[in-house]
Design an enzyme around this catalytic site. Structure first.
Site, short mmCIF file in Angstrom:
data_model
loop_
_atom_site.label_atom_id
_atom_site.label_comp_id
_atom_site.label_asym_id
_atom_site.label_seq_id
_atom_site.Cartn_x
_atom_site.Cartn_y
_atom_site.Cartn_z
N CYS A 1 -3.09 -1.76 9.10
CA CYS A 1 -3.51 -1.15 7.83
C CYS A 1 -4.39 0.08 8.01
O CYS A 1 -3.97 1.19 7.69
CB CYS A 1 -4.22 -2.19 6.98
SG CYS A 1 -3.21 -3.65 6.70
N GLY B 1 -8.20 -1.18 14.46
CA GLY B 1 -6.76 -1.14 14.70
C GLY B 1 -6.09 -1.95 13.62
O GLY B 1 -6.63 -2.10 12.53
N THR C 1 0.86 -1.19 0.00
CA THR C 1 0.00 0.00 0.00
C THR C 1 0.90 1.24 0.00
O THR C 1 1.67 1.43 0.94
CB THR C 1 -0.89 0.00 1.26
OG1 THR C 1 -1.64 -1.22 1.25
CG2 THR C 1 -1.84 1.18 1.27
C1 UGA Z 1 -8.00 -4.25 6.12
C2 UGA Z 1 -8.97 -4.28 4.93
O1 UGA Z 1 -10.24 -4.78 5.35
C3 UGA Z 1 -8.41 -5.17 3.82
O2 UGA Z 1 -9.27 -5.14 2.68
C4 UGA Z 1 -7.02 -4.66 3.42
O3 UGA Z 1 -6.43 -5.46 2.43
C5 UGA Z 1 -6.12 -4.65 4.66
O4 UGA Z 1 -6.70 -3.82 5.69
C6 UGA Z 1 -4.79 -4.10 4.25
O5 UGA Z 1 -4.73 -2.91 3.94
O6 UGA Z 1 -3.83 -4.87 4.13
P1 UGA Z 1 -7.47 -5.96 8.12
O7 UGA Z 1 -6.50 -4.94 8.63
O8 UGA Z 1 -7.07 -7.39 8.06
O9 UGA Z 1 -7.94 -5.58 6.62
O10 UGA Z 1 -8.74 -5.87 9.07
P2 UGA Z 1 -10.29 -5.53 8.92
O11 UGA Z 1 -11.06 -6.77 8.81
O12 UGA Z 1 -10.51 -4.49 7.90
O13 UGA Z 1 -10.57 -4.91 10.37
C7 UGA Z 1 -9.90 -3.71 10.76
C8 UGA Z 1 -10.32 -3.29 12.14
O14 UGA Z 1 -11.65 -2.78 12.11
C9 UGA Z 1 -10.30 -4.38 13.20
O15 UGA Z 1 -9.70 -3.84 14.37
C10 UGA Z 1 -11.77 -4.67 13.44
O16 UGA Z 1 -12.03 -5.11 14.74
C11 UGA Z 1 -12.40 -3.31 13.20
N1 UGA Z 1 -13.82 -3.37 12.79
C12 UGA Z 1 -14.18 -3.98 11.65
C13 UGA Z 1 -14.77 -2.76 13.59
O17 UGA Z 1 -14.45 -2.17 14.65
N2 UGA Z 1 -16.08 -2.79 13.20
C14 UGA Z 1 -16.48 -3.40 12.06
O18 UGA Z 1 -17.69 -3.38 11.75
C15 UGA Z 1 -15.52 -4.01 11.27
#
Ligand code: UGA
Length: 449
Positions: free
Chosen positions: A264, A261, A122
């Site tokens: 990313c 958190g 990224t």
């Molecule tokens: C995120 C993106 O979703 C991916 O598409 C991307 O490829 C990735 O970053 C990256 O840039 O490499 P990721 O960091 O694995 O993926 O995690 P997410 O599933 O997006 O969750 C991120 C955070 O948001 C977590 O802490 C999760 O607990 C929080 N979250 C998620 C919430 O607080 N509420 C929600 O409804 C969804």
């Protein structure tokens, strides 16, 4: 076609193993010799469901190998994927591109046959064109070295599935020949119907940061409404369900709680603001600073709730369930759960932490917390229990299961996954993010008046 993957973190290791699964011969390259040697023995240095099996399978067949040598990779592979980290620069919002620049330069210096470099990291918009210049400066003029940008959208916890069956493929290219190479690398996913977006470098770079900025904004949007429902009343989960039925909005990423958190979303929204400012667009991405603040205020709210429940934190025993930034991951980078645990500890509480996978990484960062091997050990004699990462083990928690262990019956659901009525009916003082909370003492005072 022979493929190298530069950088063997979450992104690179997954990409390398999945490319081998698709039938390519793959060489993973990393400057970390210990990591290379572990991966070469089929040992994955982090938790990712389904990946250890894939790694072992293809290391065993010899289709997947690892090295620290750019010389080897440059002489061997036809396509080089670059998936090194772009962390936040210390003390700044901007992305640190040191690893990307170094990887591209090392490749350029060592490539000895016509090949294509494909960036997956990224990066701030404008990076690919700058890297093109680095390649042209350091490459052997007698070989042709193409450059394309192909951002990665995998989620931790679903990395294998997202890599083998992505929901879209984005190819940032400046000529058809490079597009053709990418189409043959991803032939399987394309045949399965994955949409392909072929575009220029800038759009490809922006697609990635725009997606992450949108997801972060969606989470902070619902968490902003949490601040309202916590003040006046209302049910944040019902609110999310109700607006989520509108297909234009959608229910996903509207789970209110302690916020986002990981490695990313937080750093990407900061890097995007920094890049916009560099472009003279100071106001353009300023709303993301509010998205960031709303997100960080969720952590304050949990600490405040703990204080309201316990009167004071000093000397109180608090069980923290979850330190990974999300379930099915051992990643604690910028984890809201770990941040809250540390803040409670710094306020004088005795904090016992349990996470199914994340404690080893958390202990490396904050060795002074009391890490436990089981949920029961963490909850033993606790005055207060906090659920901060929604692992299935914690979603399934029942009041009677904890009541025999804890010394006080108080719980904060930081992820909105428990049924408050059930806990309150069992005699627990229950608080959840996005729900109005009146401490038991104040409730009694109000009734007396
Ligand atoms: C995120 C993106 O979703 C991916 O598409 C991307 O490829 C990735 O970053 C990256 O840039 O490499 P990721 O960091 O694995 O993926 O995690 P997410 O599933 O997006 O969750 C991120 C955070 O948001 C977590 O802490 C999760 O607990 C929080 N979250 C998620 C919430 O607080 N509420 C929600 O409804 C969804």
């Amino acid at each position: 076609m022979k493929i190298s993957v530069i950088g063997t973190g979450y992104l690179g290791a997954t990409h390398a193993a999945c490319m081998a699964e698709l039938g390519f011969d793959v060489l993973g390259v990393d400057i970390d010799a210990a990591k290379v040697s572990a991966l070469g023995e089929g040992v994955l240095p982090f938790h990712e469901p389904g990946l250890p099996e894939l790694l072992r399978k293809h290391v065993a067949t010899g289709r997947l190998r690892f090295t620290t040598s750019f010389e080897e990779a440059g002489a061997w592979a036809d396509v080089h994927f670059v998936g090194v980290g772009t962390p936040q620069r210390a003390g700044e919002h901007a992305a640190d591109l040191t690893y990307v620049d170094a990887a591209i330069r090392s490749l350029a210096e060592n490539i000895t046959k016509d090949s294509l470099i494909v960036g997956k990291s990224t990066v701030p918009v404008g990076t690919t064109r700058r890297l093109r210049d680095i390649i042209d400066k350091y490459r052997d003029p007698s070989v042709s070295v193409g450059l394309a940008w192909n951002p990665e959208f995998l989620r931790e916890g679903f990395a294998v599935r997202d890599t083998l069956s992505p929901d879209r493929l984005v190819f940032g290219v400046d000529n058809e020949a490079d597009e053709t190479v990418l189409r043959s690398v991803y032939a399987q996913a394309i045949a399965d119907g994955t949409p392909v977006i072929v575009t220029d470098f800038e759009t490809a770079e922006l697609v990635k940061v725009a997606a992450n900025a949108f997801l972060a904004t969606k989470i902070s949007f619902i968490n902003a409404f949490s601040e309202i429902t916590e003040t006046i009343g209302g049910d944040i989960r019902t609110l999310a369900d109700a607006i989520g039925h509108d297909a234009r909005i959608g229910r996903r990423f509207l789970n209110a709680g302690v916020g986002f958190g990981g490695g990313c979303l937080p750093k990407d929204i900061r890097a995007l603001q920094a890049r916009a400012s560099e472009l003279g667009l100071d106001r353009t991405m300023r709303f993301l600073s509010e998205v960031d603040s709303i997100n960080l205020r969720r952590r304050d709210r949990v600490v405040h709730l703990a204080e309201s429940m316990l009167g004071q934190l000093l000397g109180k025993k608090i069980a923290v369930l979850g330190v990974a930034f999300k379930p099915d991951s051992d990643d604690v980078r910028d984890s809201p759960a770990l941040d809250v645990a540390v803040r409670l500890f710094n306020s004088g509480a005795d904090v016992a932490v349990y996470d199914p996978e994340g404690t080893a990484n958390a202990a490396k960062r904050f060795p002074r917390l009391d890490y436990k091997g089981t949920l029961e050990d963490a909850a033993q004699d606790a005055d207060l229990v906090l659920l901060l990462t929604e692992w299935n083990e914690f979603r399934a928690l029942r009041p009677e299961q904890l009541a025999a262990l804890t010394s006080g019956q108080r719980i904060i659901d930081g992820r909105n996954v428990l049924c408050g009525d059930e806990w309150e009916a069992a005699g627990w003082e229950f608080a959840a993010l996005g729900q109005r909370f009146v401490p038991a003492g104040e409730l009694a005072d109000a009734l007396m008046r």
